[in-house]
Motif scaffolding. Structure first.
Motif, PDB file in Angstrom:
ATOM      1  N   PHE A   1       0.866  -1.180   0.000  1.00  0.00           N
ATOM      2  CA  PHE A   1       0.000   0.000   0.000  1.00  0.00           C
ATOM      3  C   PHE A   1       0.898   1.222   0.000  1.00  0.00           C
ATOM      4  N   GLY A   2       0.408   2.329  -0.565  1.00  0.00           N
ATOM      5  CA  GLY A   2       1.265   3.496  -0.639  1.00  0.00           C
ATOM      6  C   GLY A   2       0.637   4.624  -1.408  1.00  0.00           C
ATOM      7  N   GLU A   3       1.502   5.551  -1.853  1.00  0.00           N
ATOM      8  CA  GLU A   3       1.038   6.774  -2.508  1.00  0.00           C
ATOM      9  C   GLU A   3       1.691   6.929  -3.870  1.00  0.00           C
ATOM     10  N   GLY A   4       0.905   7.373  -4.824  1.00  0.00           N
ATOM     11  CA  GLY A   4       1.409   7.620  -6.166  1.00  0.00           C
ATOM     12  C   GLY A   4       0.547   8.659  -6.856  1.00  0.00           C
ATOM     13  N   SER A   5       0.128   8.364  -8.065  1.00  0.00           N
ATOM     14  CA  SER A   5      -0.738   9.284  -8.806  1.00  0.00           C
ATOM     15  C   SER A   5      -1.654   8.480  -9.714  1.00  0.00           C
ATOM     16  N   GLY A   6      -2.819   9.054 -10.005  1.00  0.00           N
ATOM     17  CA  GLY A   6      -3.766   8.387 -10.895  1.00  0.00           C
ATOM     18  C   GLY A   6      -4.147   7.003 -10.432  1.00  0.00           C
ATOM     19  N   THR A   7      -4.452   6.875  -9.135  1.00  0.00           N
ATOM     20  CA  THR A   7      -4.669   5.539  -8.569  1.00  0.00           C
ATOM     21  C   THR A   7      -6.079   4.994  -8.781  1.00  0.00           C
TER      22      THR A   7
ATOM     23  N   GLY B   1      -3.311  -9.818   7.596  1.00  0.00           N
ATOM     24  CA  GLY B   1      -4.677  -9.722   8.066  1.00  0.00           C
ATOM     25  C   GLY B   1      -5.436  -8.517   7.571  1.00  0.00           C
ATOM     26  N   LEU B   2      -4.772  -7.640   6.798  1.00  0.00           N
ATOM     27  CA  LEU B   2      -5.422  -6.431   6.286  1.00  0.00           C
ATOM     28  C   LEU B   2      -5.796  -6.647   4.822  1.00  0.00           C
ATOM     29  N   SER B   3      -7.028  -6.358   4.475  1.00  0.00           N
ATOM     30  CA  SER B   3      -7.473  -6.504   3.087  1.00  0.00           C
ATOM     31  C   SER B   3      -6.941  -5.359   2.239  1.00  0.00           C
ATOM     32  N   PHE B   4      -6.993  -5.525   0.916  1.00  0.00           N
ATOM     33  CA  PHE B   4      -6.585  -4.445   0.021  1.00  0.00           C
ATOM     34  C   PHE B   4      -7.460  -3.210   0.247  1.00  0.00           C
ATOM     35  N   ALA B   5      -8.773  -3.402   0.392  1.00  0.00           N
ATOM     36  CA  ALA B   5      -9.684  -2.268   0.589  1.00  0.00           C
ATOM     37  C   ALA B   5      -9.332  -1.505   1.862  1.00  0.00           C
ATOM     38  N   GLU B   6      -9.050  -2.231   2.932  1.00  0.00           N
ATOM     39  CA  GLU B   6      -8.664  -1.561   4.177  1.00  0.00           C
ATOM     40  C   GLU B   6      -7.336  -0.827   4.008  1.00  0.00           C
ATOM     41  N   ALA B   7      -6.351  -1.506   3.425  1.00  0.00           N
ATOM     42  CA  ALA B   7      -5.017  -0.925   3.300  1.00  0.00           C
ATOM     43  C   ALA B   7      -5.020   0.351   2.477  1.00  0.00           C
ATOM     44  N   ALA B   8      -5.853   0.419   1.446  1.00  0.00           N
ATOM     45  CA  ALA B   8      -5.882   1.599   0.575  1.00  0.00           C
ATOM     46  C   ALA B   8      -6.328   2.849   1.313  1.00  0.00           C
ATOM     47  N   GLY B   9      -7.000   2.675   2.444  1.00  0.00           N
ATOM     48  CA  GLY B   9      -7.501   3.829   3.183  1.00  0.00           C
ATOM     49  C   GLY B   9      -6.513   4.466   4.131  1.00  0.00           C
ATOM     50  N   TYR B  10      -5.310   3.911   4.264  1.00  0.00           N
ATOM     51  CA  TYR B  10      -4.389   4.386   5.298  1.00  0.00           C
ATOM     52  C   TYR B  10      -3.368   5.446   4.881  1.00  0.00           C
TER      53      TYR B  10
END
Length: 297
Positions: free
Chosen positions: A88-94, A110-119
């Motif tokens: 998970f992280g930061e970029g552009s045009g995600t 234990g963290l889903s992709f949907a959860e991780a994208a919110g952090y």
């Protein structure tokens, strides 16, 4: 690939789902197959053109900064990560099927992709403004607009540091604030008097931009003890507007540590398909959120 973009500044209706060329990782970057992208207020502020004078972008432009997914391309000079890794992280045009990230970390177990994208952005913002406002263990922090993503992170991180937190939110989110360890009260008429009943306030954060800076200064007794991330009228009150990001790698590392030891968890309130990006922005702009919203390609 499919991506969400806009060719003119304006409301959510300017967002379009289009076919676009796949991006590729440059030096120091990775590319991911996006499994979820975080929806942040900065996304629609950029879409409206609010930052054109300070951080201009060229149109048409993609949308989104935060994402979680699977690494499928590694740029020159990148070490310590491999194709197939969950990050998970930061970029552009995600808001897209593929995106390039400039900063990333492995997703905690234990963290889903949907959860991780919110952090990513919300934790970076929470850590930054807690540092800027200078609140210390044993003191009391007031958070106005506390139930959204940044507020959810602030409440938990501050509580983990031994800071007492008073949070304001709508009536429907009072129990949610309490679950995150805050003393909760509603906004609206008389809210400042209700806060005073809890005792002195040492520092305050404005996360909603709902015109409360005057009251926050009065409650803390000093504009230097108030930080806003949402009210551009801050200079009128002598309050600092915090809009320059700090270290995203440090924020991702701390987020992972907090998550792994159970000190931080931000729920996903709602998910949207790429074609529903306009609805995601409308909902984000309406406020009254609880936790995070994410787009799923």
């Amino acid at each position: 690939m499919k991506r969400v973009s806009f060719a003119e500044f304006g409301g959510p209706e300017v967002l379009r789902l289009e076919d676009a060329a796949e991006p590729h990782a440059g030096p120091g970057q990775i590319r991911i197959s996006v499994r979820a992208a975080g929806v942040n207020p900065v996304d629609w502020r950029i879409r409206e053109g609010q930052f054109q004078q300070t951080h201009p972008i060229e149109l048409p432009a993609g949308v989104g900064l935060d994402a979680a997914g699977v690494v499928d391309e590694i740029g020159a000079g990148v070490t310590g990560i491999e194709p197939g890794a969950r990050v998970f992280g930061e970029g552009s045009g995600t808001y897209a099927e593929f995106a390039v990230l400039s900063d990333w970390a492995r997703i905690p177990e234990g963290l889903s992709f949907a959860e991780a994208a919110g952090y990513p952005s919300v934790v970076e913002t929470a850590l930054r403004i807690l540092g800027e406002v200078g609140v210390r263990p044993g003191q009391t922090l007031l958070v106005s607009g506390a139930s959204g993503g940044v507020g959810s992170a602030v409440l938990q991180i501050a509580g983990d540091r031994g800071i007492t937190v008073i949070g304001t939110a709508g009536a429907a989110n009072q129990e949610y604030l309490r679950e995150l360890g805050a003393v909760a009260t509603t906004y609206g008429a008389g809210w400042a008097d209700r806060v005073r009943e809890f005792g002195p306030v040492d520092a305050a954060l404005d996360l909603a931009g709902s015109g409360v800076l005057g009251e926050l200064v009065a409650l803390t007794g000093d504009p230097r003890k108030v930080i806003t991330i949402a009210d551009l009228g801050a200079p009128e009150f002598g309050v600092r507007f915090s809009g320059v990001a700090g270290s995203m790698p440090d924020a991702l590392g701390e987020a992972a540590t907090l998550i792994e030891r159970g000190a931080l968890r931000i729920p996903v309130e709602r998910t949207y398909a790429l074609a529903e990006a306009a609805a995601a922005h409308r909902d984000s702009q309406s406020g009254h959120s609880r936790g995070r919203r994410v787009v799923l390609p």
